[in-house]
Design an enzyme around this catalytic site. Structure first.
Site, PDB file in Angstrom:
ATOM      1  N   HIS A 124     -45.210  18.084  45.360  1.00  0.00           N
ATOM      2  CA  HIS A 124     -46.654  18.125  45.160  1.00  0.00           C
ATOM      3  C   HIS A 124     -47.399  18.318  46.480  1.00  0.00           C
ATOM      4  O   HIS A 124     -46.855  18.079  47.571  1.00  0.00           O
ATOM      5  CB  HIS A 124     -47.132  16.856  44.464  1.00  0.00           C
ATOM      6  CG  HIS A 124     -46.900  15.613  45.285  1.00  0.00           C
ATOM      7  ND1 HIS A 124     -47.680  15.270  46.366  1.00  0.00           N
ATOM      8  CD2 HIS A 124     -45.967  14.646  45.171  1.00  0.00           C
ATOM      9  CE1 HIS A 124     -47.251  14.144  46.889  1.00  0.00           C
ATOM     10  NE2 HIS A 124     -46.201  13.741  46.184  1.00  0.00           N
TER      11      HIS A 124
ATOM     12  N   GLU B  90     -41.326   9.573  41.203  1.00  0.00           N
ATOM     13  CA  GLU B  90     -40.852   9.196  42.531  1.00  0.00           C
ATOM     14  C   GLU B  90     -40.050   7.908  42.460  1.00  0.00           C
ATOM     15  O   GLU B  90     -40.196   7.106  41.532  1.00  0.00           O
ATOM     16  CB  GLU B  90     -42.050   9.036  43.478  1.00  0.00           C
ATOM     17  CG  GLU B  90     -41.712   8.678  44.918  1.00  0.00           C
ATOM     18  CD  GLU B  90     -40.792   9.661  45.623  1.00  0.00           C
ATOM     19  OE1 GLU B  90     -39.616   9.796  45.222  1.00  0.00           O
ATOM     20  OE2 GLU B  90     -41.243  10.281  46.604  1.00  0.00           O
TER      21      GLU B  90
END
Length: 195
Positions: free
Chosen positions: A9, A82
């Site tokens: 990202h 994550e």
């Protein structure tokens, strides 16, 4: 054999400051939005038979800003989130080492977060899904440590090597095959290098 494109990202406030971010759902900074938008034209949504993303805002927005919308909108995958940092959420590596000088994420995981074995278990599910997809190319929008761990497992390498695979925001990496063996075809490529 399926190729897997990995996109970390764009920048957030915490990725810029080096703070560990897992469950904290931060938006992209203005710079992060520009980074993600710069992927348009470099990544063509129609080239991918399967589009996956972590459900976190920073990953979903990066995919959308890169042009993955409408019929090419990513399918959210909880397996791509994550690494759960637990007690270390929001701390920098230096701050964590003040508490525990010998800490190593790749070996130790995080207290009240995920262990390396837990991370491997869910990322192995992503790898199986990709390899069994039957499509030529898959793209996954995700996060720095999780994508590095996924790469190590794709290559059948030990997770403790993770620190040797730095991954910048809004970069493209490609996992594939060489002579029938899992291979790293491209790593940490910026937009200028990705095409």
């Amino acid at each position: 054999m399926t190729e897997l494109y990995l996109v970390r990202h764009g920048e957030t406030e915490w990725s810029r400051s080096g703070q560990h971010t897992s469950v904290t759902d931060l938006p992209l900074t203005d710079a992060g939005r520009q980074q993600a938008e710069s992927l348009q034209g470099e990544l063509h949504p129609g080239d991918f038979g399967l589009v996956l993303s972590s459900p976190r805002l920073r990953a979903v927005d990066s995919a959308r800003l890169a042009g993955f919308t409408g019929d090419h909108e990513p399918e959210p995958s909880q397996d791509l989130v994550e690494w759960a940092y637990g007690d270390y959420e929001g701390l920098t590596s230096d701050e964590i080492r003040e508490r525990d000088p010998n800490w190593d994420l790749w070996r130790d995981g995080c207290p009240d977060g995920e262990s390396p074995a837990q991370v491997v278990e869910r990322l192995e599910r992503v790898i199986s899904r990709v390899r069994d997809s039957g499509v030529g190319r898959v793209i996954a929008f995700g996060h720095g440590h999780a994508l590095r761990a996924l790469t190590l497992r794709w290559l059948d390498l030990d997770l403790t090597l993770g620190e040797r695979f730095p991954l910048q925001t809004a970069t493209v990496s490609v996992l594939g095959w060489a002579k029938g063996e899992p291979a790293l075809l491209r790593w940490n490529a910026s937009v200028q290098q990705a095409g």
